[in-house]
Design a protein around this motif. Structure first.
Motif, PDB file in Angstrom:
ATOM      1  N   MET A   1      66.904  14.951  48.048  1.00  0.00           N
ATOM      2  CA  MET A   1      65.759  15.809  48.047  1.00  0.00           C
ATOM      3  C   MET A   1      66.255  17.312  47.835  1.00  0.00           C
ATOM      4  O   MET A   1      67.273  17.925  48.401  1.00  0.00           O
ATOM      5  N   PRO A   2      65.557  18.051  46.976  1.00  0.00           N
ATOM      6  CA  PRO A   2      65.653  19.377  46.554  1.00  0.00           C
ATOM      7  C   PRO A   2      65.306  20.323  47.407  1.00  0.00           C
ATOM      8  O   PRO A   2      64.468  21.157  47.568  1.00  0.00           O
ATOM      9  N   VAL A   3      65.954  20.385  48.732  1.00  0.00           N
ATOM     10  CA  VAL A   3      65.416  21.229  49.936  1.00  0.00           C
ATOM     11  C   VAL A   3      65.308  22.572  49.441  1.00  0.00           C
ATOM     12  O   VAL A   3      64.269  23.239  49.740  1.00  0.00           O
ATOM     13  N   ALA A   4      66.611  23.239  49.055  1.00  0.00           N
ATOM     14  CA  ALA A   4      66.345  24.652  48.419  1.00  0.00           C
ATOM     15  C   ALA A   4      65.149  25.033  47.524  1.00  0.00           C
ATOM     16  O   ALA A   4      64.493  26.232  47.826  1.00  0.00           O
ATOM     17  N   GLU A   5      65.090  24.088  46.517  1.00  0.00           N
ATOM     18  CA  GLU A   5      63.779  24.500  45.462  1.00  0.00           C
ATOM     19  C   GLU A   5      62.660  24.438  46.315  1.00  0.00           C
ATOM     20  O   GLU A   5      61.499  25.350  46.099  1.00  0.00           O
ATOM     21  N   ILE A   6      62.545  23.491  47.338  1.00  0.00           N
ATOM     22  CA  ILE A   6      61.077  23.248  48.079  1.00  0.00           C
ATOM     23  C   ILE A   6      60.778  24.528  48.998  1.00  0.00           C
ATOM     24  O   ILE A   6      59.753  25.321  49.077  1.00  0.00           O
ATOM     25  N   ARG A   7      62.029  25.045  49.645  1.00  0.00           N
ATOM     26  CA  ARG A   7      62.004  26.241  50.438  1.00  0.00           C
ATOM     27  C   ARG A   7      61.489  27.485  49.798  1.00  0.00           C
ATOM     28  O   ARG A   7      60.780  28.222  50.137  1.00  0.00           O
ATOM     29  N   GLU A   8      62.064  27.455  48.741  1.00  0.00           N
ATOM     30  CA  GLU A   8      61.816  28.749  47.791  1.00  0.00           C
ATOM     31  C   GLU A   8      60.286  28.792  47.272  1.00  0.00           C
ATOM     32  O   GLU A   8      59.701  29.766  47.333  1.00  0.00           O
ATOM     33  N   ALA A   9      60.044  27.490  46.985  1.00  0.00           N
ATOM     34  CA  ALA A   9      58.732  27.602  46.336  1.00  0.00           C
ATOM     35  C   ALA A   9      57.631  28.028  47.476  1.00  0.00           C
ATOM     36  O   ALA A   9      56.422  28.566  47.290  1.00  0.00           O
ATOM     37  N   LEU A  10      57.797  27.397  48.784  1.00  0.00           N
ATOM     38  CA  LEU A  10      57.022  27.661  49.746  1.00  0.00           C
ATOM     39  C   LEU A  10      57.161  29.017  50.414  1.00  0.00           C
ATOM     40  O   LEU A  10      56.242  29.502  50.919  1.00  0.00           O
ATOM     41  N   ALA A  11      58.114  29.576  49.963  1.00  0.00           N
ATOM     42  CA  ALA A  11      58.410  31.254  50.561  1.00  0.00           C
ATOM     43  C   ALA A  11      57.855  31.995  49.493  1.00  0.00           C
ATOM     44  O   ALA A  11      58.035  33.342  49.539  1.00  0.00           O
ATOM     45  N   ASP A  12      57.327  31.562  48.164  1.00  0.00           N
ATOM     46  CA  ASP A  12      56.770  32.444  47.451  1.00  0.00           C
ATOM     47  C   ASP A  12      55.813  33.324  47.866  1.00  0.00           C
ATOM     48  O   ASP A  12      54.812  32.795  48.466  1.00  0.00           O
ATOM     49  N   ALA A  13      55.724  34.694  47.697  1.00  0.00           N
ATOM     50  CA  ALA A  13      54.527  35.510  48.179  1.00  0.00           C
ATOM     51  C   ALA A  13      53.368  35.331  47.811  1.00  0.00           C
ATOM     52  O   ALA A  13      52.061  35.510  48.545  1.00  0.00           O
ATOM     53  N   ARG A  14      53.151  34.474  46.715  1.00  0.00           N
ATOM     54  CA  ARG A  14      51.751  34.107  45.935  1.00  0.00           C
ATOM     55  C   ARG A  14      51.013  33.310  46.883  1.00  0.00           C
ATOM     56  O   ARG A  14      49.835  33.239  47.025  1.00  0.00           O
ATOM     57  N   THR A  15      51.675  32.396  47.862  1.00  0.00           N
ATOM     58  CA  THR A  15      51.081  31.542  48.836  1.00  0.00           C
ATOM     59  C   THR A  15      50.486  32.351  49.868  1.00  0.00           C
ATOM     60  O   THR A  15      49.509  31.711  50.633  1.00  0.00           O
ATOM     61  N   LEU A  16      50.607  33.538  50.084  1.00  0.00           N
ATOM     62  CA  LEU A  16      49.908  34.489  51.064  1.00  0.00           C
ATOM     63  C   LEU A  16      48.692  34.813  50.619  1.00  0.00           C
ATOM     64  O   LEU A  16      47.840  35.584  51.385  1.00  0.00           O
ATOM     65  N   ARG A  17      48.169  34.951  49.166  1.00  0.00           N
ATOM     66  CA  ARG A  17      47.168  35.490  48.759  1.00  0.00           C
ATOM     67  C   ARG A  17      46.142  34.452  49.116  1.00  0.00           C
ATOM     68  O   ARG A  17      45.995  33.328  48.603  1.00  0.00           O
ATOM     69  N   TYR A  18      44.773  35.065  49.138  1.00  0.00           N
ATOM     70  CA  TYR A  18      43.663  34.280  49.168  1.00  0.00           C
ATOM     71  C   TYR A  18      42.838  34.318  48.238  1.00  0.00           C
ATOM     72  O   TYR A  18      42.258  35.390  47.894  1.00  0.00           O
ATOM     73  N   GLU A  19      42.452  33.561  47.181  1.00  0.00           N
ATOM     74  CA  GLU A  19      41.890  33.320  46.042  1.00  0.00           C
ATOM     75  C   GLU A  19      41.088  32.123  45.870  1.00  0.00           C
ATOM     76  O   GLU A  19      41.350  30.915  45.849  1.00  0.00           O
ATOM     77  N   PRO A  20      39.943  32.388  46.537  1.00  0.00           N
ATOM     78  CA  PRO A  20      38.693  31.295  46.877  1.00  0.00           C
ATOM     79  C   PRO A  20      38.261  30.594  45.507  1.00  0.00           C
ATOM     80  O   PRO A  20      37.200  30.954  45.029  1.00  0.00           O
ATOM     81  N   THR A  21      38.925  29.931  44.889  1.00  0.00           N
ATOM     82  CA  THR A  21      38.556  29.104  43.808  1.00  0.00           C
ATOM     83  C   THR A  21      38.274  27.609  44.000  1.00  0.00           C
ATOM     84  O   THR A  21      39.285  27.069  44.369  1.00  0.00           O
ATOM     85  N   PRO A  22      37.182  27.142  43.754  1.00  0.00           N
ATOM     86  CA  PRO A  22      36.779  25.627  44.226  1.00  0.00           C
ATOM     87  C   PRO A  22      37.407  24.806  43.663  1.00  0.00           C
ATOM     88  O   PRO A  22      37.693  23.605  44.165  1.00  0.00           O
ATOM     89  N   PHE A  23      37.892  25.076  42.498  1.00  0.00           N
ATOM     90  CA  PHE A  23      38.880  23.834  41.833  1.00  0.00           C
ATOM     91  C   PHE A  23      40.357  23.870  41.793  1.00  0.00           C
ATOM     92  O   PHE A  23      40.924  23.295  41.353  1.00  0.00           O
ATOM     93  N   GLY A  24      40.791  25.148  42.660  1.00  0.00           N
ATOM     94  CA  GLY A  24      42.041  25.401  42.934  1.00  0.00           C
ATOM     95  C   GLY A  24      42.763  26.416  41.921  1.00  0.00           C
ATOM     96  O   GLY A  24      41.896  26.968  41.149  1.00  0.00           O
ATOM     97  N   GLY A  25      43.874  27.007  42.190  1.00  0.00           N
ATOM     98  CA  GLY A  25      44.321  28.014  41.417  1.00  0.00           C
ATOM     99  C   GLY A  25      44.594  27.907  40.093  1.00  0.00           C
ATOM    100  O   GLY A  25      45.081  26.678  39.627  1.00  0.00           O
ATOM    101  N   ALA A  26      44.051  28.751  39.360  1.00  0.00           N
ATOM    102  CA  ALA A  26      44.247  28.688  37.766  1.00  0.00           C
ATOM    103  C   ALA A  26      45.496  28.095  37.416  1.00  0.00           C
ATOM    104  O   ALA A  26      45.667  27.685  36.412  1.00  0.00           O
ATOM    105  N   GLU A  27      46.713  28.989  37.819  1.00  0.00           N
ATOM    106  CA  GLU A  27      47.881  28.617  37.453  1.00  0.00           C
ATOM    107  C   GLU A  27      48.593  27.200  37.744  1.00  0.00           C
ATOM    108  O   GLU A  27      49.037  26.589  36.940  1.00  0.00           O
ATOM    109  N   ALA A  28      48.257  26.689  38.832  1.00  0.00           N
ATOM    110  CA  ALA A  28      48.427  25.496  39.136  1.00  0.00           C
ATOM    111  C   ALA A  28      47.619  24.424  38.296  1.00  0.00           C
ATOM    112  O   ALA A  28      47.847  23.294  37.812  1.00  0.00           O
ATOM    113  N   ARG A  29      46.092  24.660  37.893  1.00  0.00           N
ATOM    114  CA  ARG A  29      45.620  23.691  37.171  1.00  0.00           C
ATOM    115  C   ARG A  29      46.186  23.787  35.628  1.00  0.00           C
ATOM    116  O   ARG A  29      46.159  22.790  34.901  1.00  0.00           O
TER     117      ARG A  29
END
Length: 217
Positions: free
Chosen positions: A1-29
């Motif tokens: 399991m890529p533990v370090a990479e998962i922790r790094e992704a979850l620690a990304d400051a962008r996860t703290l931004r609230y962007e109410p897009t009903p289909f999900g974030g544009a970057e993820a889509r």
């Protein structure tokens, strides 16, 4: 399991931004659209918390209580529970073992369609048989759905774990336009990390049907 990479992704400051897009974030889509080779635009991608949630949304969009969805047998026994929560009736259609692998019994499937049928579900690769849709099967399913006004739900959560490059097998139905198509995928299977429940619906088909489905979603 890529533990370090998962922790790094979850620690990304962008996860703290609230962007109410009903289909999900544009970057993820955009990432999901790229995963599907660009055959479905990011605007036609809907992010969900899981494929179970994706099924619940699609059953709500496609059916009224008492309507029917055709599902393959054998397959995993999740669909009856999800459909039951939406007051949808599951109608099984058989697959049979034909020496070189499992194939859909298309005449039996057609015989199970009636005026309450709203969608056909295909699981490719299938669980538990491992069968992938053959190109002829996929073409006939899409044509059948287009002719009968049905949606085709393609569960492709195991698509990254295929060990054949046979041209007779269809890797994905994403981007097909013969009928209204909803392709389901998710990180839990793709990344082999069942705790990552992010999933998606990729919508394609005739333009007017896609627009209506996206509006309702």
């Amino acid at each position: 399991m890529p533990v370090a990479e998962i922790r790094e992704a979850l620690a990304d400051a962008r996860t703290l931004r609230y962007e109410p897009t009903p289909f999900g974030g544009a970057e993820a889509r955009e990432a999901v659209a790229a995963y599907h080779g660009g055959v479905v635009s990011p605007e036609h991608i809907v992010l969900t918390a899981s494929t179970s949630e994706a099924y619940a949304l699609l059953f709500k969009v496609l059916t009224d209580p008492g309507d029917r969805v055709l599902v393959p047998v054998p397959s995993y026994p999740l669909f009856e529970y999800l459909a039951g929560l939406e007051s949808v009736e599951i109608v099984p259609y058989p697959s049979r073992f034909a020496g070189a692998g499992w194939i859909i019994d298309l005449p039996a499937l057609q015989n199970r369609i009636d005026d309450r049928t709203r969608a056909i579900l295909a699981v490719s690769p299938n669980n538990p048989t491992g069968a992938m849709l053959r190109r002829e099967e996929a073409d006939r399913l899409l044509t059948l759905c287009g002719d009968r006004g049905l949606a085709l739900i393609a569960d492709e959560v195991f698509a990254d774990h295929v060990f054949t490059d046979a041209p007779s097998r269809v890797r994905s139905l994403a981007g097909r336009s013969e009928s209204l198509v909803f392709v389901l995928g998710g990180l839990s299977k793709t990344c082999l990390l069942p705790q990552l429940k992010a999933a998606w619906i990729a919508v394609s088909g005739p333009r007017d049907l896609v627009a209506e489905a996206l509006a309702r979603l």
